[in-house]
Structures are given as structure tokens and as C-alpha cells.
Enzyme design. Structure first.
Site, short mmCIF file in Angstrom:
data_model
loop_
_atom_site.label_atom_id
_atom_site.label_comp_id
_atom_site.label_asym_id
_atom_site.label_seq_id
_atom_site.Cartn_x
_atom_site.Cartn_y
_atom_site.Cartn_z
N CYS A 156 0.71 -1.12 0.10
CA CYS A 156 0.13 -0.09 -0.08
C CYS A 156 0.73 1.18 -0.07
O CYS A 156 0.59 2.09 -0.75
CB CYS A 156 -1.01 0.04 1.35
SG CYS A 156 -0.41 -0.52 2.72
N1 LIG Z 1 -4.32 -4.39 5.02
C1 LIG Z 1 -3.74 -3.60 3.82
O1 LIG Z 1 -3.84 -2.53 3.98
C2 LIG Z 1 -2.71 -4.35 2.96
C3 LIG Z 1 -2.21 -5.53 2.97
N2 LIG Z 1 -1.56 -6.15 2.02
C4 LIG Z 1 -1.41 -7.72 2.09
O2 LIG Z 1 -2.43 -8.43 1.75
C5 LIG Z 1 -2.59 -9.66 2.61
C6 LIG Z 1 -3.94 -9.73 3.30
O3 LIG Z 1 -3.79 -8.68 4.09
P1 LIG Z 1 -5.16 -8.51 5.14
O4 LIG Z 1 -6.13 -8.62 4.18
O5 LIG Z 1 -4.67 -6.99 5.48
O6 LIG Z 1 -4.83 -9.46 6.04
P2 LIG Z 1 -5.79 -10.19 7.01
O7 LIG Z 1 -4.96 -10.43 8.35
O8 LIG Z 1 -6.98 -9.14 7.38
O9 LIG Z 1 -6.32 -11.47 6.61
C7 LIG Z 1 -5.48 -12.43 6.05
C8 LIG Z 1 -6.36 -13.74 5.70
O10 LIG Z 1 -5.39 -14.66 5.21
C9 LIG Z 1 -6.09 -15.89 6.16
N3 LIG Z 1 -4.88 -16.47 6.57
C10 LIG Z 1 -4.22 -16.11 7.75
N4 LIG Z 1 -3.06 -16.93 7.83
C11 LIG Z 1 -3.12 -17.92 7.03
C12 LIG Z 1 -2.35 -19.02 6.73
N5 LIG Z 1 -1.07 -19.50 7.38
N6 LIG Z 1 -2.69 -19.71 5.63
C13 LIG Z 1 -3.75 -19.36 5.03
N7 LIG Z 1 -4.53 -18.38 5.32
C14 LIG Z 1 -4.17 -17.59 6.28
C15 LIG Z 1 -7.05 -15.27 7.20
O11 LIG Z 1 -7.88 -16.37 7.28
P3 LIG Z 1 -7.79 -17.37 8.34
O12 LIG Z 1 -6.57 -17.08 9.34
O13 LIG Z 1 -8.72 -17.54 9.10
O14 LIG Z 1 -7.62 -18.55 7.43
C16 LIG Z 1 -7.39 -14.10 6.35
O15 LIG Z 1 -8.64 -14.37 5.34
C17 LIG Z 1 -1.18 -9.79 3.27
O16 LIG Z 1 -0.06 -10.27 2.84
C18 LIG Z 1 -0.90 -8.24 3.44
O17 LIG Z 1 0.42 -7.91 3.71
C19 LIG Z 1 -1.23 -5.42 1.05
C20 LIG Z 1 -1.50 -4.34 0.90
C21 LIG Z 1 -2.21 -3.70 1.57
C1 LIG Z 2 -0.75 0.07 9.26
C2 LIG Z 2 0.10 -1.03 8.94
O1 LIG Z 2 0.70 -1.91 9.68
N1 LIG Z 2 0.43 -1.21 7.54
C3 LIG Z 2 1.16 -2.37 6.98
C4 LIG Z 2 1.68 -2.28 5.51
C5 LIG Z 2 0.16 -2.87 4.59
C6 LIG Z 2 0.73 -3.38 3.46
O2 LIG Z 2 0.88 -2.91 2.21
O3 LIG Z 2 1.28 -4.69 3.57
P1 LIG Z 2 2.18 -5.66 2.93
O4 LIG Z 2 3.40 -5.12 2.19
O5 LIG Z 2 2.74 -6.59 3.77
O6 LIG Z 2 1.41 -6.37 1.90
C7 LIG Z 2 2.63 -2.50 7.65
O7 LIG Z 2 3.19 -1.18 7.91
O8 LIG Z 2 3.14 -3.50 7.78
#
Ligand SMILES: NC(=O)C1=CN([C@@H]2O[C@H](COP(=O)(O)OP(=O)(O)OC[C@H]3O[C@@H](n4cnc5c(N)ncnc54)[C@H](OP(=O)(O)O)[C@@H]3O)[C@@H](O)[C@H]2O)C=CC1
Ligand SMILES: CC(=O)N[C@@H](CCC(=O)OP(=O)(O)O)C(=O)O
Length: 341
Positions: A156
Site C-alpha cells: 500500500c
Molecule cells: N491491509 C492492507 O492495507 C494491505 C495488505 N496487504 C497484504 O495483503 C495480504 C492480506 O492482508 P489483510 O487482508 O490485511 O490481512 P488479514 O489479516 O486481514 O487477512 C488475512 C487472511 O489470510 C488468512 N490466513 C491467515 N493466515 C493464514 C495462513 N497461514 N494460511 C492461509 N491463510 C491464512 C486469514 O484467514 P484465516 O487465518 O482465518 O485462515 C485471512 O482470511 C497480506 O499479505 C498483506 O500484507 C497488501 C496491501 C495492503
Molecule cells: C498500518 C500497517 O501496519 N501497515 C502495514 C502495511 C500494509 C501493506 O501494504 O502490506 P504488505 O506489504 O505487507 O502487503 C505495515 O506497515 O506493515
């Protein structure tokens, strides 16, 4: 219709993806998966996210190893909205059939294995996939995304930062000596849905973190081809990122050259809005846009650009869908532009 599923659908970015895909004209959202031992397995997505009641009452299916193997041949497109470790482990299996994979995690974004290990805390064990993965900065890498089997959707903060910096880099306007400085504030949803002390309600107060050591620093630098100073901050709001990017431009660069650089990069791109005033987080939260505004002091050569996105949308789910649109021949903004209204 392209048959699509989401792995990690119970998380914040997975849920946003589900909402976008459910309304998309060209993708059929056929299944939602969580990990095999998930406490949410068997629940409906709308049990977790009440706003989807009556709209997205799809079950969250546990993903066994056998089921995982089948996905590669069953689906045209798989979104991995999972932790880095899970994406790293599963991507090889999921790309073994016809499916194209959009990985929202950081598992395939950094090509340098040593830097990866230093910032992610585990060794990369998929060198061939890592080599072939395409960095999915959708507004810039359409050509490569169109051919990709595995797209590493950017983080992000890198999305907000690079959208501001790339036009300056591509037009050769950046001073060679001065490192760009990025200060960015993110809402707490950036940390994901799982409970953690530092993201709990009473603990969050505007604060820098990951100073001179956040994994998005090498990601931004690798894509930009130069070092940057990146300082993330956690803000006490739910969603959105505001990145303030300060750079020095080369001697003699004018305000109209800067404007031309942004116009030529984005004027025909509906997903990046060149604003006439400083963007606010509230104006992009819940939308799939990146908003930019800038000001150059021609005397000193200092340029300040602010970039605002929704971290869960343009910073994750919407960018992943933009990549999928490009990959499968839809307009890049299909199913995204209208979300703002
Ligand atoms: N939040 C953000 O703003 C951003 C996030 N990301 C990336 O996107 C991905 C998802 O982020 P986000 O939605 O915030 O994360 P969440 O923690 O909200 O969701 C993670 C999901 O993955 C599942 N999960 C967790 N552990 C495991 C595992 N070991 N194996 C399989 N499934 C698993 C969880 O469900 P369950 O554990 O119940 O199976 C859940 O559905 C991450 O890699 C994050 O770094 C990228 C850009 C921005
Ligand atoms: C507020 C906050 O905790 N933000 C996350 C970044 C989210 C993101 O872009 O995640 P990935 O690079 O892990 O996909 C962090 O700093 O780790």
C-alpha cells in the site's frame, strides 16, 4: 466469464476483493477460501462483515492441501489475500495449472533474495517463480502484466509513493544526489484484521514506526531505481494513506515541466486523479483512486507531492483487480471507477 476465487477471503483485503468481484461484469466470483484450521471456516462472509448481509452470503471454505492442488486447474484467476508466508508456500502449486495468480502479499515483490530474507525474516525458496513474477504497479506495467502468470501486487505505501515519484523519475527530473523523502500515514486496517496490541483501539495514537527499517523501503527503491528515505506512521483512523513526498529536482526544472510529467503519465488514466488542491484521506477512502497534488519552489528546487489512496483498495484489492482487468483484456478501470459514487 472468468472463473475466480479468493484465498484469504475473511481478511480485510479479501473482503474488499469479494465486494469488487461480485459486481464485476467479466469475473465470476465462484468461491471464498480461508486456511484449513480457520476459526471462520464454514461461516458466511456476511457473518463476518454485516454490511454484506443479503448481498454476499457466500461461505468461507477451509482450504485443504488436496483442494489447493485442484484450484490451479479449476480456476482462471486466483487472488491470494494471505500472509506473505502462505503466499510463498502456495504460489507454486496454484500456478501449476491454467490459473493466473494475483498475490497481494509481499512474497514475490523483491527480486533480491538477500534483501528479501533481511526484511521478511525467512529465506525465499521459489527462485524461478520469483524471477518470473511481475511487479503489479498497474498504472505503469500494463505490458508485462498482460503476459504474467503470477503478479506481485505492490504494497500500500509503495503504491502511494511510487504513483507520486515515477513520473519524475521517468522524465529525468530528480536530482541525482538528494534521496526522496517519504512520510506517510496509514489507517489501522493496514495492519490486517487479526487482533494485535499495537493496533488495538486504546493503543493507537499518531506515531512513526519501522523507522529506517520498514520492508516497503527496499520495495520502493527497487522499483524507482534509487534509494529513498521512507517513514511510515500509524494514524487513528480506519482506512486510507496520505504520503507526503519531498524531492529535489535538477537545477532549472520548472513548474510546467513537473506538471507536464504528471499530465503525460496520468492524464488519460482515470484511476489517478491530478487534483487542484491537496487531497484528503476522506476523499479517497472507499474509492479505487490515487489522488495527487504538488507544489514546486523553483528557487530552491524543492518539490512536495502528496498522494492519497485507500490502502485496502488502490493499495491492495482494487490494484489487484486492475491488474486482473489488464491481464484478461478488460479496460483497466472496469469495475473500479464507479465505486466512488
Ligand atoms: N491491509 C492492507 O492495507 C494491505 C495488505 N496487504 C497484504 O495483503 C495480504 C492480506 O492482508 P489483510 O487482508 O490485511 O490481512 P488479514 O489479516 O486481514 O487477512 C488475512 C487472511 O489470510 C488468512 N490466513 C491467515 N493466515 C493464514 C495462513 N497461514 N494460511 C492461509 N491463510 C491464512 C486469514 O484467514 P484465516 O487465518 O482465518 O485462515 C485471512 O482470511 C497480506 O499479505 C498483506 O500484507 C497488501 C496491501 C495492503
Ligand atoms: C498500518 C500497517 O501496519 N501497515 C502495514 C502495511 C500494509 C501493506 O501494504 O502490506 P504488505 O506489504 O505487507 O502487503 C505495515 O506497515 O506493515
Amino acid at each position: 466469464m472468468m472463473k475466480t476465487c479468493i484465498v484469504g477471503a475473511s481478511g480485510y483485503t479479501g473482503a474488499e476483493l469479494a465486494a469488487l468481484l461480485a459486481k464485476h461484469p467479466g469475473f465470476e466470483l465462484a468461491a471464498l477460501f480461508v486456511s484449513q484450521g480457520s476459526q471462520d471456516a464454514g461461516k458466511l462472509l456476511s457473518d463476518l462483515y454485516g454490511r454484506f448481509t443479503g448481498l454476499l452470503d457466500m461461505p468461507l471454505q477451509p482450504l485443504s492441501q488436496d483442494r489447493l492442488t485442484q484450484l490451479a486447474t479449476e480456476y482462471d484467476l486466483i487472488f491470494l489475500a494471505t500472509p506473505h508466508e502462505a503466499s510463498h508456500e502456495w504460489a507454486a502449486t496454484l500456478t501449476a495449472g491454467k490459473a493466473v495468480v494475483m498475490d497481494l502479499s509481499g512474497a514475490f515483490r523483491l527480486k533480491d533474495k538477500d534483501i528479501f530474507a533481511r526484511f521478511y525474516g525467512f529465506a525465499h525458496e521459489q527462485p524461478a517463480l520469483l524471477q518470473d513474477a511481475v511487479y503489479g504497479l498497474a498504472d505503469w506495467h500494463g505490458e508485462k502484466i498482460r503476459q504474467a502468470k503470477l503478479v506481485a501486487v505492490p504494497g500500500c505505501y509503495p503504491t502511494a509513493s511510487l504513483t507520486a515519484l515515477k513520473p519524475l523519475q521517468v522524465c529525468g527530473l530528480l536530482d541525482e544526489q538528494q534521496w526522496p523523502v517519504i512520510n506517510a500515514v496509514s489507517g489501522v486496517s493496514g495492519a490486517g484484521r487479526k487482533a494485535a496490541l499495537n493496533s488495538s483501539f486504546c493503543e493507537v495514537s499518531l506515531q512513526a514506526y519501522g523507522v529506517l527499517g520498514h520492508r516497503h523501503q527496499p520495495e520502493i527503491s527497487a522499483e524507482l531505481g534509487r534509494q529513498v528515505i521512507f517513514t511510515p506512521h500509524l494514524g487513528n483512523f480506519k482506512r486510507g494513506i496520505l504520503a507526503t513526498v519531498t524531492v529535489k529536482v535538477k537545477a532549472g526544472v520548472t513548474a510546467s515541466q513537473v506538471s507536464d510529467a504528471y499530465a503525460s503519465a496520468y492524464q488519460s488514466n482515470p484511476m489517478v486523479r491530478l487534483r487542484s488542491s491537496w487531497p484528503k484521506i476522506d476523499e479517497v477512502a472507499g474509492t479505487c483512486y490515487c489522488d495527487l497534488h504538488w507544489k514546486l519552489d523553483e528557487n530552491s528546487g524543492h518539490l512536495v507531492v502528496t498522494s492519497a489512496i485507500d490502502n485496502l483498495l488502490k493499495g491492495a484489492a482494487a490494484q489487484a483487480l486492475q491488474c486482473a482487468n489488464i491481464r484478461f483484456g478488460f479496460a483497466p478501470e472496469s469495475g473500479l471507477a464507479e465505486k466512488a459514487l
